[in-house]
Design an enzyme around this catalytic site. Sequence first.
Site, PDB file in Angstrom:
ATOM      1  CG  ASP A   1      51.019  91.331  -8.327  1.00  0.00           C
ATOM      2  OD1 ASP A   1      51.143  91.881  -7.934  1.00  0.00           O
ATOM      3  OD2 ASP A   1      51.901  90.218  -9.362  1.00  0.00           O
TER       4      ASP A   1
ATOM      5  CG  ASP B   1      51.954  95.804  -7.614  1.00  0.00           C
ATOM      6  OD1 ASP B   1      52.442  95.680  -8.835  1.00  0.00           O
ATOM      7  OD2 ASP B   1      51.892  94.932  -7.219  1.00  0.00           O
TER       8      ASP B   1
ATOM      9  CG  ASP C   1      54.919  93.073  -6.414  1.00  0.00           C
ATOM     10  OD1 ASP C   1      53.516  93.101  -7.295  1.00  0.00           O
ATOM     11  OD2 ASP C   1      55.682  92.723  -7.518  1.00  0.00           O
TER      12      ASP C   1
ATOM     13  CG  ASP D   1      54.684  88.877  -8.048  1.00  0.00           C
ATOM     14  OD1 ASP D   1      53.797  89.120  -7.830  1.00  0.00           O
ATOM     15  OD2 ASP D   1      55.145  89.134  -7.978  1.00  0.00           O
TER      16      ASP D   1
END
Length: 199
Positions: free
Chosen positions: A71, A74, A92, A96
Amino acid sequence: MSISRRGRGIFEKSITPIVNLLAQLHVTPNMLTAAGLILTAMATPCYYLSRADPVYFLVSGALLAAGSFLDGLDGSLARLLGSQSNFGAFLDSFTDRISDSLIVLGFLLSGAVDAVLALGMLASSMLVSYARARAEGLGVSLKDVGVGERAVRLLAAIAATFTAYINSLTLFAAAIFITVVSIITVVQRFIATAAALRR
């Protein structure tokens, strides 16, 4: 400069070779985002399995660390490829929040954290993100405002998960820590936003 910002700078430099390799392999930022979420989701049931065998704490920790690492790649990959987009930013942020919720669920399933503390941990963490999103919607930047940014909370969760193999009370301690720093961060962001909007 905040500790988390310095940490991000070091992280960005250290992952450059990996990001370049991923670009050559035609991996997209959204693929990394999805993979990170999947790994975090895989860690969640392992917390429950740790009730029978503490070794699953190590499995959960490894999956959570790997998911968080992907993560974290990215955004760097998107900048390298010049493929930054509003949808990518939304995806994103959205994933999250799901990951954060899955971590709290994992803590709860482990039996080391009760429902009340888990709820406090979840609510305070969500408020941290909401405060920033709402403030930025009003034109106030809260970048690096607060002691409990997501990276700090993730590191606490990962460290506690690994050390829970020795003593599961570390999960309880981490849940309290995450809740407290989240509340402090919400207050800091509220004050910063209020001050900016009154100018």
